[in-house]
Design an enzyme around this catalytic site. Sequence first.
Site, PDB file in Angstrom:
ATOM      1  CE1 TYR A 135      10.049  -4.814  -2.675  1.00 60.45           C
ATOM      2  CE2 TYR A 135       8.668  -6.749  -3.046  1.00 60.45           C
ATOM      3  CZ  TYR A 135       8.832  -5.476  -2.540  1.00 60.45           C
ATOM      4  OH  TYR A 135       7.782  -4.864  -1.910  1.00 60.45           O
ATOM      5  CE  LYS A 163       8.678  -2.526  -4.799  1.00 57.96           C
ATOM      6  NZ  LYS A 163       7.435  -3.333  -4.753  1.00 57.96           N
TER       7      LYS A 163
END
Length: 296
Positions: A135, A163
């Site tokens: 992330y 992400k």
Amino acid sequence: MKSFGRVLTAMITPFHEDLTVDYEGAANLARYLVANGSDGLVVAGSTGEAATLTEEERLHLFSTVLDAVGDQAAVIGGTGNNNTASTVQFSRKAAKLGLHGVLVAAPYYNKPTQKGIYQHIAAVADAVDTPIVVYNIPGRTGVNILPETALKLAALPNVKAIKESSGNLEQIAAIIRQKPADVAVYSGDDALTLPILSIGGQGIVSVASHIVGNEIKAMVDAYQAGRVAEARDMHLKLLPIFKVLFITTNPIPVKSAVSLLGLSTDKLRLPLTTAEADEVAKIRQAMLEAGLTIKG
């Protein structure tokens, strides 16, 4: 590995009025989200207020959501913090529950170097067999995972997704261009879903899918089916919702929106506070204009 899907919801954590975790509410919300466009759920991420949840609460949330929808949707648990040793230890505990994946961000506040970011996430990858979602959210962590670091992480066997919430399309394109075929790149920003799909992204880890999940799923499906003009029109129609859900710190607006739909309370744990009256009015108006039925 089975795909996580294309539309994942970064799920809020419902609280009772006394700010204890509403586990029954979490199960009900998880079922609602999966029934309304979500292929998977990210539990106890930044939208889920992980920073103010105890380890026990996070583990209980993971189990609750897995029990509710784990046979229908991917359940990914947020396990990272800014201490590598405790991130590794907690990721091991979470992996034993049978999560479909764990989400690990770059450490916040410490401002590590690219080498430190790599070693932090690689330590988790070495400790668990569970698929890992890397992330990148520099606006929260204070550090950007550069493409070369992201690609080095993507080469690890159990890193299966990234992400990307940097908002930098050039950076995201560089990752997509060189990543392994079995590593998915997701937009971390609702408003960039369609642009990132257009350069080869897998889909979206969404906040707005709490309230317009079916519409986001339809937009993604239209684009993937080659109906680009239709997807564009849907994207433009959804833009006011995407914008209003970030008029102040996430997840304050989405908790207000979910409350207006009667799906949960708008309660947050300090240091976050509920939306101001003028913000609620803007959220309500955008929801009404999008054709949503306000219950609260």
